[in-house]
Write an enzyme that holds these catalytic residues in place. Sequence first.
Site, PDB file in Angstrom:
ATOM      1  N   ASP A   7       0.583  -1.018   0.515  1.00  0.00           N
ATOM      2  CA  ASP A   7       0.082  -0.210  -0.169  1.00  0.00           C
ATOM      3  C   ASP A   7       1.379   1.420  -0.211  1.00  0.00           C
ATOM      4  OD1 ASP A   7      -2.455   2.038   0.042  1.00  0.00           O
ATOM      5  OD2 ASP A   7      -2.289   1.741   2.123  1.00  0.00           O
ATOM      6  N   SER A   8       0.335   2.312  -0.550  1.00  0.00           N
ATOM      7  CA  SER A   8       1.116   3.444  -0.549  1.00  0.00           C
ATOM      8  C   SER A   8       1.103   3.957   1.365  1.00  0.00           C
ATOM      9  CB  SER A   8       0.507   4.857  -0.649  1.00  0.00           C
ATOM     10  OG  SER A   8      -0.845   4.936   0.467  1.00  0.00           O
ATOM     11  N   GLY A  40      -3.150   8.211  -4.066  1.00  0.00           N
ATOM     12  CA  GLY A  40      -4.620   8.703  -5.517  1.00  0.00           C
ATOM     13  C   GLY A  40      -4.999   9.043  -6.427  1.00  0.00           C
ATOM     14  N   CYS A  70      -5.537  -1.884  -0.944  1.00  0.00           N
ATOM     15  CA  CYS A  70      -5.247  -0.351  -1.628  1.00  0.00           C
ATOM     16  C   CYS A  70      -5.638  -0.553  -2.851  1.00  0.00           C
ATOM     17  CB  CYS A  70      -3.866   0.211  -1.994  1.00  0.00           C
ATOM     18  SG  CYS A  70      -3.576   1.622  -2.825  1.00  0.00           S
ATOM     19  N   ASN A  71      -7.071   0.044  -2.851  1.00  0.00           N
ATOM     20  CA  ASN A  71      -8.060   0.389  -3.573  1.00  0.00           C
ATOM     21  C   ASN A  71      -7.476   0.392  -4.957  1.00  0.00           C
ATOM     22  OD1 ASN A  71     -11.183  -0.636  -2.114  1.00  0.00           O
ATOM     23  ND2 ASN A  71      -9.821   0.549  -0.827  1.00  0.00           N
ATOM     24  N   CYS A 177     -11.219   2.916   0.629  1.00  0.00           N
ATOM     25  CA  CYS A 177     -10.091   3.753   0.561  1.00  0.00           C
ATOM     26  C   CYS A 177     -10.058   2.839   1.716  1.00  0.00           C
ATOM     27  CB  CYS A 177      -9.314   4.387   0.993  1.00  0.00           C
ATOM     28  SG  CYS A 177      -7.809   4.674   1.122  1.00  0.00           S
ATOM     29  N   THR A 178      -8.190   2.072   1.796  1.00  0.00           N
ATOM     30  CA  THR A 178      -8.529   1.396   3.529  1.00  0.00           C
ATOM     31  C   THR A 178      -7.185   1.896   4.351  1.00  0.00           C
ATOM     32  OG1 THR A 178      -5.987   0.827   1.844  1.00  0.00           O
ATOM     33  CG2 THR A 178      -7.685  -1.651   1.572  1.00  0.00           C
ATOM     34  N   HIS A 179      -7.330   2.890   4.007  1.00  0.00           N
ATOM     35  CA  HIS A 179      -6.418   3.890   5.582  1.00  0.00           C
ATOM     36  C   HIS A 179      -8.182   4.564   6.297  1.00  0.00           C
ATOM     37  CE1 HIS A 179      -3.412   4.913   2.798  1.00  0.00           C
ATOM     38  NE2 HIS A 179      -2.695   5.036   3.428  1.00  0.00           N
TER      39      HIS A 179
HETATM   40  N1  DGN Z   1      -4.831   3.289   0.589  1.00  0.00           N
HETATM   41  C1  DGN Z   1      -5.895   3.509  -0.757  1.00  0.00           C
HETATM   42  C2  DGN Z   1      -6.813   3.107  -0.795  1.00  0.00           C
HETATM   43  O1  DGN Z   1      -7.198   2.642  -0.897  1.00  0.00           O
HETATM   44  O2  DGN Z   1      -6.882   3.807  -2.341  1.00  0.00           O
HETATM   45  C3  DGN Z   1      -5.249   5.024  -0.581  1.00  0.00           C
HETATM   46  C4  DGN Z   1      -4.222   5.339  -2.026  1.00  0.00           C
HETATM   47  C5  DGN Z   1      -3.545   7.292  -1.225  1.00  0.00           C
HETATM   48  O3  DGN Z   1      -2.416   6.635  -1.535  1.00  0.00           O
HETATM   49  N2  DGN Z   1      -4.476   7.621  -1.369  1.00  0.00           N
END
Ligand code: DGN
Length: 254
Positions: A7-8, A40, A70-71, A177-179
């Site tokens: 993930d990012s 994103g 991460c979506n 978004c997984t965050h």
């Molecule tokens: N966790 C990422 C997601 O689910 O889209 C976020 C990506 C990002 O860096 N914004």
Amino acid sequence: MIVALIDSGLGLLPTAAWLRKLRPDLDLLLLNDPDGAPWGPKPEQWVIDRVLDTARLALGEGAEVLVLPCNTASVTALEHVRAMVGPGVPVIGTVPAIKPAAAVCRKVAVWATAATTASAYQADLITRFGGDADITGVACHGLADAIDRGDLAVIAEAIADAAARTPADTEGIVLGCTHYPLVLDDILAALPPGVRVFDSAEAVAGQTLRRMDALDRPAPGTGAVRILASGRPAQLPTAAAAFESGRLLGATPA
Ligand code: DGN
């Protein structure tokens, strides 16, 4: 067997926490990209290249299963990663929990990054799994980045802004978004009472274990968790504390 999560930033933690709860002896490799985050708002090809580079790194570290919790990465780069690694390495992506939300709510809002909200992938999911529900995409500008930075003021602002742009009478919010499960309490506090919140972390963890078991290779590990981060890994100790406490398991489908 090493399972790598990409993930990012901190968004990989809820899925990692579920994997660890369901299979404590699994060896996990957590790869995030503080230097390149947020993904994103980045151009599509940039995200694809970054995710492919990170996947190569994971394979070089001995990963046999790749997960994209991460979506943004999943809607952009999943098929590219699968093409790169070939059929021998399972690659599990993340899909916003539109189907379970639409099954029980008439009006649904999908909160996600701008990239996911604008993606053809999300539009297709809504068409295929949205049923009769009325579903709106709400881009949460700056929220993932603020979570990575631990910027509480911006987190509060971004959530209030998303809540204000969420249609009245929405019954369910999909965290696309997984965050976002990391700030579940703040999200719930900004929503009218009774609104249900859905996320994908437990489902992605379950799917990972199914794909892993189907490989029919010796899976048990030692429960080791390794973290590899690009340039600015300063936020990781705080995140690790939340991870250890199990606090990240809160935002599952109601
Ligand atoms: N966790 C990422 C997601 O689910 O889209 C976020 C990506 C990002 O860096 N914004």
